[in-house]
Scaffold this motif. Structure first.
Motif, mmCIF file in Angstrom:
data_model
loop_
_atom_site.group_PDB
_atom_site.id
_atom_site.type_symbol
_atom_site.label_atom_id
_atom_site.label_comp_id
_atom_site.label_asym_id
_atom_site.label_seq_id
_atom_site.Cartn_x
_atom_site.Cartn_y
_atom_site.Cartn_z
ATOM 1 N N TYR A 1 7.025 15.998 8.823
ATOM 2 C CA TYR A 1 7.035 14.671 8.225
ATOM 3 C C TYR A 1 5.657 14.381 7.649
ATOM 4 O O TYR A 1 4.646 14.461 8.340
ATOM 5 N N LEU A 2 5.621 14.056 6.358
ATOM 6 C CA LEU A 2 4.361 13.808 5.677
ATOM 7 C C LEU A 2 4.029 12.333 5.584
ATOM 8 O O LEU A 2 2.944 11.900 5.984
ATOM 9 N N ARG A 3 4.957 11.535 5.057
ATOM 10 C CA ARG A 3 4.704 10.115 4.849
ATOM 11 C C ARG A 3 5.985 9.428 4.399
ATOM 12 O O ARG A 3 7.015 10.071 4.196
ATOM 13 N N ARG B 1 0.809 -1.226 0.000
ATOM 14 C CA ARG B 1 0.000 0.000 0.000
ATOM 15 C C ARG B 1 0.835 1.265 0.000
ATOM 16 O O ARG B 1 0.342 2.339 -0.362
ATOM 17 N N GLU B 2 2.106 1.155 0.400
ATOM 18 C CA GLU B 2 2.972 2.338 0.451
ATOM 19 C C GLU B 2 3.826 2.483 -0.799
ATOM 20 O O GLU B 2 4.747 3.288 -0.832
ATOM 21 N N SER B 3 3.542 1.717 -1.835
ATOM 22 C CA SER B 3 4.329 1.740 -3.063
ATOM 23 C C SER B 3 4.224 3.075 -3.783
ATOM 24 O O SER B 3 3.191 3.757 -3.723
ATOM 25 N N LEU C 1 11.719 12.061 12.933
ATOM 26 C CA LEU C 1 10.675 11.189 12.417
ATOM 27 C C LEU C 1 10.184 10.233 13.490
ATOM 28 O O LEU C 1 10.973 9.748 14.317
ATOM 29 N N PRO C 2 8.890 9.915 13.500
ATOM 30 C CA PRO C 2 8.348 8.993 14.505
ATOM 31 C C PRO C 2 8.848 7.575 14.262
ATOM 32 O O PRO C 2 9.124 7.191 13.109
ATOM 33 N N PRO C 3 8.976 6.765 15.319
ATOM 34 C CA PRO C 3 9.450 5.388 15.142
ATOM 35 C C PRO C 3 8.638 4.579 14.126
ATOM 36 O O PRO C 3 9.202 3.706 13.451
ATOM 37 N N ALA C 4 7.356 4.870 13.998
ATOM 38 C CA ALA C 4 6.528 4.136 13.037
ATOM 39 C C ALA C 4 7.020 4.309 11.608
ATOM 40 O O ALA C 4 6.711 3.491 10.738
ATOM 41 N N ALA C 5 7.808 5.354 11.355
ATOM 42 C CA ALA C 5 8.310 5.616 10.008
ATOM 43 C C ALA C 5 9.490 4.728 9.625
ATOM 44 O O ALA C 5 9.839 4.643 8.447
ATOM 45 N N TYR C 6 10.093 4.038 10.621
ATOM 46 C CA TYR C 6 11.288 3.242 10.319
ATOM 47 C C TYR C 6 11.412 1.963 11.132
ATOM 48 O O TYR C 6 12.333 1.161 10.908
ATOM 49 N N ALA C 7 10.505 1.696 12.076
ATOM 50 C CA ALA C 7 10.661 0.566 12.997
ATOM 51 C C ALA C 7 10.694 -0.787 12.298
ATOM 52 O O ALA C 7 11.236 -1.753 12.848
ATOM 53 N N SER D 1 17.353 3.068 13.364
ATOM 54 C CA SER D 1 17.002 3.473 14.727
ATOM 55 C C SER D 1 16.610 4.946 14.844
ATOM 56 O O SER D 1 16.136 5.380 15.895
ATOM 57 N N GLY D 2 16.810 5.717 13.776
ATOM 58 C CA GLY D 2 16.422 7.119 13.862
ATOM 59 C C GLY D 2 16.652 7.841 12.543
ATOM 60 O O GLY D 2 17.562 7.503 11.787
#
Length: 215
Positions: free
Chosen positions: A203-205, A33-35, A142-148, A129-130
């Motif tokens: 941060y947008l997406r 979905r993020e393609s 950036l929030p952790p959800a963006a790279y976790a 990690s960041g």
């Protein structure tokens, strides 16, 4: 000194040699979905087509975006910097004891209840990690959800000319409102790429594609 490669040119040069490959017995819980191909923000999609692998087919000869040079790097971080802009991406060791790991037979298919990127099917060794950028007096973390769910990152590589190059790039949009932080992770079992989009200092997406394989 590290050579900051233009990934748009690299993508155009190597894209015919990339295809999807995965063990047919391995279930895949990674989302598409993020393609870049599913984006509704056409202006951003157009920008991403100039440097992402998944966006190559959308490329229509747009001007190359301005890129930011690499200032420093090691195994745990890479920093790109110029004038009033500084971007840093960091990595840390992956500790399995701090995560819920879900297996199907021998394959690791979820970490903390979701599909993940980097060494899919196996336990990662490291994780992003960041991601932080400083522009003028503003700091955007950036929030952790963006790279976790992004694992086994590599920040540099040695190209076929023996020069050190970067897997991380930062681009400015033509309208100067957006910054794109790009990371490519090549893997023999299927690489992934992620672009974090910053617009108007927020941060947008993110945009994620996976399943590329150089044969």
């Amino acid at each position: 000194m590290i050579r900051f490669s233009l990934l748009a040119a690299a993508c155009l040069a190597i894209s015919p040699f990339f295809s999807k490959a995965q063990d047919p017995d391995m279930p895949d819980f990674r989302s598409k979905r993020e393609s870049v191909l599913k984006m509704t923000e056409k202006d951003i999609q157009s920008d991403l087509s100039t440097f992402t692998m998944a966006g190559i087919d959308l490329f229509a000869g747009q001007p190359k975006l301005k890129s930011i040079p690499v200032a420093s790097h090691d195994n745990s971080q890479i920093t790109l910097e110029e004038e009033d802009l500084k971007v840093q991406v960091t990595a840390a060791r992956f500790d399995p004891s701090k995560h819920k790991l879900n297996y199907v037979e021998k394959y690791l298919i979820k970490i903390d209840g979701r599909g993940y990127y980097g060494g899919y099917g196996t336990v990662p060794k490291t994780s992003v990690s960041g991601v932080t950028l400083i522009t003028g007096n503003d700091t955007i973390v950036l929030p952790p959800a963006a790279y976790a769910d992004l694992h086994n990152p590599e920040f540099t590589y040695t190209d076929n000319k023996g020069q050190l190059s970067s897997y991380v790039s930062v681009y400015r949009s033509g309208d100067k409102r957006k910054l794109y932080i790009y990371l490519l992770k090549r893997e023999p079992s299927g690489s992934y790429e992620v672009t974090w989009v910053i617009q108007d200092k927020k941060y947008l997406r993110r945009v994620v594609d996976f399943g590329f394989l150089k044969q």
